[in-house]
Design an enzyme around this catalytic site. Structure first.
Site, mmCIF file in Angstrom:
data_model
loop_
_atom_site.group_PDB
_atom_site.id
_atom_site.type_symbol
_atom_site.label_atom_id
_atom_site.label_comp_id
_atom_site.label_asym_id
_atom_site.label_seq_id
_atom_site.Cartn_x
_atom_site.Cartn_y
_atom_site.Cartn_z
ATOM 1 N N HIS A 57 0.754 -1.243 -0.042
ATOM 2 C CA HIS A 57 -0.055 -0.010 -0.129
ATOM 3 C C HIS A 57 0.958 1.332 -0.086
ATOM 4 O O HIS A 57 2.177 1.174 0.306
ATOM 5 C CB HIS A 57 -0.908 -0.181 1.317
ATOM 6 C CG HIS A 57 -0.024 0.261 2.437
ATOM 7 N ND1 HIS A 57 0.676 -0.980 3.056
ATOM 8 C CD2 HIS A 57 0.137 1.101 3.376
ATOM 9 C CE1 HIS A 57 1.177 -0.479 4.065
ATOM 10 N NE2 HIS A 57 1.067 0.845 4.420
ATOM 11 N N ASP A 77 0.709 5.175 1.774
ATOM 12 C CA ASP A 77 0.130 5.755 2.976
ATOM 13 C C ASP A 77 -0.487 7.089 2.517
ATOM 14 O O ASP A 77 -0.054 7.839 1.776
ATOM 15 C CB ASP A 77 1.285 6.229 4.149
ATOM 16 C CG ASP A 77 1.895 5.055 4.637
ATOM 17 O OD1 ASP A 77 1.247 4.148 4.726
ATOM 18 O OD2 ASP A 77 2.899 5.263 5.246
ATOM 19 N N HIS A 108 4.683 0.087 -0.086
ATOM 20 C CA HIS A 108 5.705 -0.719 0.852
ATOM 21 C C HIS A 108 4.740 -1.762 1.531
ATOM 22 O O HIS A 108 3.527 -1.555 1.377
ATOM 23 C CB HIS A 108 6.229 0.134 1.917
ATOM 24 C CG HIS A 108 5.221 1.097 2.668
ATOM 25 N ND1 HIS A 108 4.390 2.057 2.147
ATOM 26 C CD2 HIS A 108 4.565 0.887 4.151
ATOM 27 C CE1 HIS A 108 3.728 2.700 2.981
ATOM 28 N NE2 HIS A 108 3.898 1.913 4.168
ATOM 29 N N ARG A 154 8.043 -8.863 15.355
ATOM 30 C CA ARG A 154 8.212 -7.521 15.001
ATOM 31 C C ARG A 154 7.426 -6.580 15.480
ATOM 32 O O ARG A 154 6.169 -6.744 15.571
ATOM 33 C CB ARG A 154 8.173 -7.425 13.515
ATOM 34 C CG ARG A 154 8.435 -6.039 12.842
ATOM 35 C CD ARG A 154 8.261 -6.082 11.399
ATOM 36 N NE ARG A 154 8.382 -4.832 10.867
ATOM 37 C CZ ARG A 154 9.235 -4.114 10.584
ATOM 38 N NH1 ARG A 154 10.494 -4.395 10.800
ATOM 39 N NH2 ARG A 154 9.125 -2.899 10.091
#
Length: 332
Positions: A204, A206, A261, A271
């Site tokens: 996607h 941002d 990204h 993570r």
């Protein structure tokens, strides 16, 4: 903790086309006099860069990471007390309302109000005050860094006033949000998916002006280059990674690129990423800045942030969200 059965794992997206780590990702030292020039170049060529000497004390990052992991280690029934997101709150696996899912859980907060801070903090009992404190300190420091980067970009572009971008985030009505993503280790990953990587958060861009990301030392972040190849970004828990958002791409008439990204899951390590999304007020009109046009045609139709946000959140993650707002220039 995100708990999915093997059939559910198989339903998640697989990424098969990622190359190795890229050594040439732009690195900008914010303490250097020529940093604004490097910032502009990075936004033009990558839409993404890493910053060091950013002024955010490491203990701010460490303390919030510690508190966030405490939250995500709570029993699912306790975490659900802070959710589901509407739009703010605790979320698990589901991303948005349009069918996107990922191997993650998260908390989403309005960065301009402490009400959301207290909603999560209330789950910590006697430690609630400490959670609220470290969250407020961290977000405040990251906001300041974002403002400075945007003003350095204005300087690098030689446009006035130098707060032309940062004022949108400083506004009391700024629609900025803060998100903490937790990607648990996926022990079944290798067995269930030997052909590629399991997607933790799908590809996607941002929609906001700028995104400021800090993660722990677990890999997973990938960006897409202009040629369509995906490359993995080596983690660095001491530094921040900056993404150009769709709104900044429009304001620069496409000179800066909003980077596509995604995040892939890890088979053995957890993570944790903490992201500040700097957004303008809902009523703010978004359009190419006249001072950057220099006789060029506008590539985008003017829209308000509310209009774009509404459109973006009705779409799927991988959709070209700016497509509806691009001008089609037909040669005569």
């Amino acid at each position: 903790m995100v708990v999915l059965s093997k059939p559910a794992i198989e339903q998640l997206s697989i990424a098969n086309d990622c190359s190795t780590f890229l050594p040439g990702v732009p690195l900008v030292d914010l303490s250097k006099p020529d940093s604004k020039t490097h910032l502009v170049k990075a936004c033009e060529e990558f839409g993404f860069f890493k910053v060091i000497n950013h002024g955010v004390p490491f203990e701010y990052m460490r303390d919030l990471e510690t508190e966030a992991l405490k939250f995500f280690s709570l029993p699912p029934s306790d975490k659900q007390k802070a959710g589901p997101p509407n739009p703010f709150g605790y979320g698990n696996k589901k991303i948005g309302h349009n069918g996107d899912v990922g191997w993650l859980e998260y908390m989403l907060l309005n960065s301009n109000t402490e009400a959301d801070y207290h909603k999560f903090a209330s789950l910590f009992g006697e430690a609630a005050e400490n959670f609220s404190r470290v969250l407020k300190v961290y977000v405040s420091a990251v906001k300041k860094m974002a403002f400075e980067i945007l003003e350095m970009l204005a300087d690098g572009l030689k446009i006035q006033p130098r707060n032309v971008f940062s004022k949108l985030l400083m506004d009391e009505q700024s629609d900025s949000v803060f998100r903490v993503n937790h990607y648990p280790p996926c022990p079944d990953l290798e067995e269930s998916n030997g052909a590629g990587d399991l997607i933790g958060f799908g590809e996607h861009t941002d929609p906001q002006v700028i995104s400021v990301l800090r993660s722990n030392n677990t890999s997973g972040l990938q960006i897409c280059l202009k040629d369509g190849n995906w490359i993995s970004i080596p983690p660095d828990h001491n530094s921040f990674f900056i993404n150009v958002g769709d709104s900044l791409q429009v304001m620069t008439n496409g000179r800066f690129k909003s980077v596509r990204h995604r995040v892939v899951a890890n088979s053995s390590k957890s993570r944790l990423s903490m992201i500040y999304f700097g957004g303008p007020p809902l009523s703010e009109k978004i359009a190419p800045l006249p001072s950057l046009m220099k006789g060029e045609d506008s590539l985008y139709k003017e829209f308000t942030w509310f209009e774009y946000k509404k459109s973006a959140y009705k779409s799927r993650l991988a959709d070209n969200r700016l497509g509806l707002f691009e001008k089609i220039n037909v040669a005569s």
